[in-house]
Scaffold this active site. Sequence first.
Site, PDB file in Angstrom:
ATOM      1  N   VAL A 103       0.832  -1.214   0.000  1.00 20.25           N
ATOM      2  CA  VAL A 103       0.000   0.000   0.000  1.00 20.25           C
ATOM      3  C   VAL A 103       0.860   1.255   0.000  1.00 20.25           C
ATOM      4  O   VAL A 103       0.367   2.349   0.279  1.00 20.25           O
ATOM      5  CB  VAL A 103      -0.950  -0.001   1.224  1.00 20.25           C
ATOM      6  CG1 VAL A 103      -1.946  -1.134   1.128  1.00 20.25           C
ATOM      7  CG2 VAL A 103      -0.177  -0.075   2.542  1.00 20.25           C
ATOM      8  N   HIS A 119      -4.676  -4.125  -2.239  1.00 19.17           N
ATOM      9  CA  HIS A 119      -5.159  -3.693  -0.923  1.00 19.17           C
ATOM     10  C   HIS A 119      -5.317  -2.185  -0.812  1.00 19.17           C
ATOM     11  O   HIS A 119      -5.478  -1.657   0.292  1.00 19.17           O
ATOM     12  CB  HIS A 119      -4.213  -4.205   0.169  1.00 19.17           C
ATOM     13  CG  HIS A 119      -4.151  -5.694   0.243  1.00 19.17           C
ATOM     14  ND1 HIS A 119      -3.012  -6.391   0.578  1.00 19.17           N
ATOM     15  CD2 HIS A 119      -5.106  -6.635   0.006  1.00 19.17           C
ATOM     16  CE1 HIS A 119      -3.264  -7.690   0.549  1.00 19.17           C
ATOM     17  NE2 HIS A 119      -4.518  -7.861   0.192  1.00 19.17           N
ATOM     18  N   CYS A 130     -19.896   9.582   2.203  1.00 21.88           N
ATOM     19  CA  CYS A 130     -20.097  10.101   0.849  1.00 21.88           C
ATOM     20  C   CYS A 130     -19.169   9.462  -0.182  1.00 21.88           C
ATOM     21  O   CYS A 130     -19.302   9.708  -1.375  1.00 21.88           O
ATOM     22  CB  CYS A 130     -19.944  11.618   0.837  1.00 21.88           C
ATOM     23  SG  CYS A 130     -18.251  12.219   1.107  1.00 21.88           S
ATOM     24  N   LEU A 261      15.936  -8.946  -2.672  1.00 25.60           N
ATOM     25  CA  LEU A 261      15.232  -8.565  -3.898  1.00 25.60           C
ATOM     26  C   LEU A 261      16.001  -7.557  -4.733  1.00 25.60           C
ATOM     27  O   LEU A 261      16.092  -7.700  -5.964  1.00 25.60           O
ATOM     28  CB  LEU A 261      13.846  -8.011  -3.550  1.00 25.60           C
ATOM     29  CG  LEU A 261      12.690  -8.991  -3.309  1.00 25.60           C
ATOM     30  CD1 LEU A 261      12.346  -9.720  -4.583  1.00 25.60           C
ATOM     31  CD2 LEU A 261      12.977  -9.963  -2.194  1.00 25.60           C
TER      32      LEU A 261
END
Length: 284
Positions: A103, A119, A130, A261
């Site tokens: 995120v 997500h 609203c 990584l």
Amino acid sequence: MASVTVTRLAELVAGGGVVVLSGAGLSTESGIPDYRGPTGRARRAEPMTYQRFVGSAEARQRYWARSHVGWRQIGEARPNAGHRAVAELERRGLLAGIVTQNVDGLHQAAGARRVIELHGGLDRVVCLSCRERTPRAELERRLRAANPGWAASGQINPDGDAVLTDGQVAGFEVVDCAACGGLLKPDVVFFGENVPKPRVDECFAVVAGARTLLVLGSSLTVRSGLRFVTKAAALGIPIAIVNQGPTGGDADASLTLDAPLGPTLTDLTARLPGRPAAHEGAAQ
């Protein structure tokens, strides 16, 4: 052995049509802790659930105080070599899409464009009444104005909040939607909340069209990400996993690599045809 595995990975990726499924492990080199790797083992606080958030003003006060502190680290994080390598693979036309469980928005910050945020994203806030979505930066400005002189610090969690004591949280003022007065929530999927079905369907469609599924930095211990690996395996799509530590998808993988990584993906791009891009925007 790792060099041989990266060579095999490069052979898979060179064919194109790759879909990336990324998890928290891809962002640890940007200073964002993960859930189950080395940086996640010290995690102390339980994550906020959707039910507690909407059902308790005290829970919302605690969440927003912790998130206000944690956002400093998330908002200031910058893409690392792994994010830049993924964006480079996209630039070279080798990716069919990116599905991220993260995120933090770092794929996009590195220059990637075809990103599905499974997500959601912490850089946005949604009103539960609203449904208006506003930038997180605007909420942060309003929270600072509502809490002059308030300051706290604590261990940062993977989902962008900080571990604070009750005393640190006490007195923190929460703000509501400026348009309608409704409850504000980060535009992310909380525990106990379902990912919107159209988004899940889009992810399944992207995975189903892949020539290779490349999993990066996900332990695949929960269904949220594992279901896409299961889908790819059922369709006979080759699966490659790069992660530090074992994953729930290893049994279905054609190739697994336990390695950092950033260096691994940088090595991967160096083995593939095409010239690297400058990535001017990645460091901004």
